[in-house]
Motif scaffolding. Sequence first.
Motif, PDB file in Angstrom:
ATOM      1  N   GLU A   1       0.712  -1.161  -0.014  1.00 55.03           N
ATOM      2  CA  GLU A   1       0.104  -0.011   0.218  1.00 55.03           C
ATOM      3  C   GLU A   1       0.667   1.187  -0.022  1.00 55.03           C
ATOM      4  OE1 GLU A   1      -3.666   0.252   2.393  1.00 55.03           O
ATOM      5  OE2 GLU A   1      -3.462  -1.999   2.342  1.00 55.03           O
TER       6      GLU A   1
ATOM      7  N   GLU B   1     -10.568 -12.208  -0.629  1.00 51.56           N
ATOM      8  CA  GLU B   1     -10.399 -12.183   0.782  1.00 51.56           C
ATOM      9  C   GLU B   1      -8.916 -12.628   1.248  1.00 51.56           C
ATOM     10  OE1 GLU B   1     -13.245 -14.267   3.091  1.00 51.56           O
ATOM     11  OE2 GLU B   1     -14.585 -12.506   2.400  1.00 51.56           O
TER      12      GLU B   1
ATOM     13  N   ARG C   1      -4.756  -9.181   2.230  1.00 53.36           N
ATOM     14  CA  ARG C   1      -5.184  -8.317   3.464  1.00 53.36           C
ATOM     15  C   ARG C   1      -4.711  -7.047   3.030  1.00 53.36           C
ATOM     16  NH1 ARG C   1      -6.143 -10.581   8.379  1.00 53.36           N
ATOM     17  NH2 ARG C   1      -5.234  -8.661   9.522  1.00 53.36           N
TER      18      ARG C   1
ATOM     19  N   SER D   1      -5.898  -2.609   3.851  1.00 54.30           N
ATOM     20  CA  SER D   1      -6.639  -1.649   4.828  1.00 54.30           C
ATOM     21  C   SER D   1      -8.010  -1.393   4.436  1.00 54.30           C
ATOM     22  CB  SER D   1      -5.665  -0.365   4.759  1.00 54.30           C
ATOM     23  OG  SER D   1      -5.854   0.469   3.849  1.00 54.30           O
ATOM     24  N   MET D   2      -8.790  -0.912   5.582  1.00 55.82           N
ATOM     25  CA  MET D   2     -10.072  -0.606   5.322  1.00 55.82           C
ATOM     26  C   MET D   2     -10.171   0.546   4.475  1.00 55.82           C
ATOM     27  SD  MET D   2     -12.126  -2.543   6.653  1.00 55.82           S
ATOM     28  CE  MET D   2     -13.508  -1.547   6.652  1.00 55.82           C
ATOM     29  N   GLN D   3      -9.133   1.668   4.669  1.00 55.80           N
ATOM     30  CA  GLN D   3      -8.919   2.893   4.084  1.00 55.80           C
ATOM     31  C   GLN D   3      -8.947   2.664   2.444  1.00 55.80           C
ATOM     32  OE1 GLN D   3      -7.422   2.107   6.656  1.00 55.80           O
ATOM     33  NE2 GLN D   3      -6.947   3.954   7.972  1.00 55.80           N
TER      34      GLN D   3
ATOM     35  N   LYS E   1      -9.949   0.004   0.749  1.00 57.53           N
ATOM     36  CA  LYS E   1     -11.152  -0.502   0.212  1.00 57.53           C
ATOM     37  C   LYS E   1     -12.215   0.764   0.185  1.00 57.53           C
ATOM     38  CE  LYS E   1     -10.829  -5.037   2.118  1.00 57.53           C
ATOM     39  NZ  LYS E   1     -11.556  -5.977   3.047  1.00 57.53           N
ATOM     40  N   ASP E   2     -12.119   1.596   1.086  1.00 59.51           N
ATOM     41  CA  ASP E   2     -13.047   2.508   1.089  1.00 59.51           C
ATOM     42  C   ASP E   2     -12.994   3.420  -0.159  1.00 59.51           C
ATOM     43  OD1 ASP E   2     -15.362   4.091   2.533  1.00 59.51           O
ATOM     44  OD2 ASP E   2     -13.690   5.675   2.481  1.00 59.51           O
TER      45      ASP E   2
ATOM     46  N   ARG F   1     -14.262   1.862  -3.365  1.00 60.38           N
ATOM     47  CA  ARG F   1     -15.547   1.995  -3.384  1.00 60.38           C
ATOM     48  C   ARG F   1     -16.006   3.129  -3.876  1.00 60.38           C
ATOM     49  NH1 ARG F   1     -15.863  -0.287   1.650  1.00 60.38           N
ATOM     50  NH2 ARG F   1     -15.789  -2.655   1.706  1.00 60.38           N
TER      51      ARG F   1
ATOM     52  N   SER G   1      -9.026   9.198   3.512  1.00 53.49           N
ATOM     53  CA  SER G   1      -8.147   8.566   4.914  1.00 53.49           C
ATOM     54  C   SER G   1      -6.842   7.646   4.307  1.00 53.49           C
ATOM     55  CB  SER G   1      -9.169   7.926   5.734  1.00 53.49           C
ATOM     56  OG  SER G   1      -9.566   6.854   5.040  1.00 53.49           O
ATOM     57  N   TRP G   2      -7.071   7.103   3.095  1.00 52.66           N
ATOM     58  CA  TRP G   2      -5.946   6.319   2.747  1.00 52.66           C
ATOM     59  C   TRP G   2      -4.653   7.150   2.298  1.00 52.66           C
ATOM     60  CZ3 TRP G   2      -4.263   4.723  -2.540  1.00 52.66           C
ATOM     61  CH2 TRP G   2      -3.259   3.478  -2.448  1.00 52.66           C
TER      62      TRP G   2
ATOM     63  N   THR H   1      -2.815   8.470   5.501  1.00 55.94           N
ATOM     64  CA  THR H   1      -2.115   7.285   6.238  1.00 55.94           C
ATOM     65  C   THR H   1      -0.643   7.783   5.877  1.00 55.94           C
ATOM     66  OG1 THR H   1      -2.460   5.676   4.571  1.00 55.94           O
ATOM     67  CG2 THR H   1      -3.749   5.597   6.464  1.00 55.94           C
TER      68      THR H   1
END
Length: 314
Positions: free
Chosen positions: A135, A258, A261, A263-265, A267-268, A271, A291-292, A295
């Motif tokens: 990332e 899946e 792995r 981060s949520m950021q 993926k958000d 989307r 937010s990504w 970081t």
Amino acid sequence: MKPGTFGVSRSHGDLQNVDIIEDRSVRRKSGLPSRYQKGKFLGKGGFAKCYEVQDLESKEFFAAKIVSKASITKPRAHAKLRSEIAIHRELRHEKVVKFYDFFEDQEHVYIMLEVCPNQTLNEFMRRRPAKRLSEQEAIFYNYDLILALQYLHRRRIIHRDLKLGNLFLDKNMRLKVGDFGLAAQLEFSGDKRRTICGTPNYIAPEILEGKHGHSFEVDIWSLGVIVYTMVFGRPPFETSDVKTTYKKIKNNQYVFPEAVRVSMQVKDLIRRILQTDPSTRPSLDDILNSSWFCTSRVPPPMPDSVSSCSASPR
Ligand code: ADP
């Protein structure tokens, strides 16, 4: 022969003279101008072959993109090359492959570009054992891509073919956006384009629908596909046939594997970008403020894993 003389009928930096129509009756032996020494083969595209060349006078290295006129007899291919030259030659930005000059002889059109000796992000990712980037690496490269897009969109230029294979890596492993063969310059900001173009995996749904035209948001969509591909190692809508890929794009059908792995950021952000309605996609500034991206430090530092990959100096 004097440097700067080419020994072939040519035009030099004058778009009016790129007629790109082969006149067989005046066909002569042609080749690269003698002041350039042809070096290694860099790659091949739909129309062009690209070689590293050295200007024997200045000792500078360039990438010579050579297009055979015989391959562009169709009006559409002809128009594509003219438009690529017209748009690219006006661009000057650190994150865009530099355009130096162009000329033609009876058989070829030559485009002299900044040489990017580390190929593209496509090859860079393929060399990785897991075929994906961390990332931190993805943030590092997408930051540069966003700077390039801010510049292009300010000039009302839509790239329309953003993909890993058009994100070149210079000698320092920094990103440079290239290949303006499908780019369009809008007359005014609210203008729309209707031509269907792009590369299947990265093409935006509104281009496929074709009803209401498309605009800058198609580049944002492709940026979302690029982020996804970097972190998951394969494009979100990839299938074994183009028709099914287009169907998935139109239906916005993709999943986050899946097994990888992330981060949520990220993926958000993906989307939010991969939305069918172009008007609901975030702006470039929104993406930088996501937010990504938050970081990381700004500008994101080059990860050690990238700096250790640059081409060895000549
Ligand atoms: P086409 O317009 O025919 O698709 P491309 O612009 O994709 O041609 O160029 C063909 C290939 O040449 C690229 O895939 C890449 O391997 C290589 N290439 C193009 N431009 C450069 C450059 N500036 N530096 C290094 N290699 C390049």
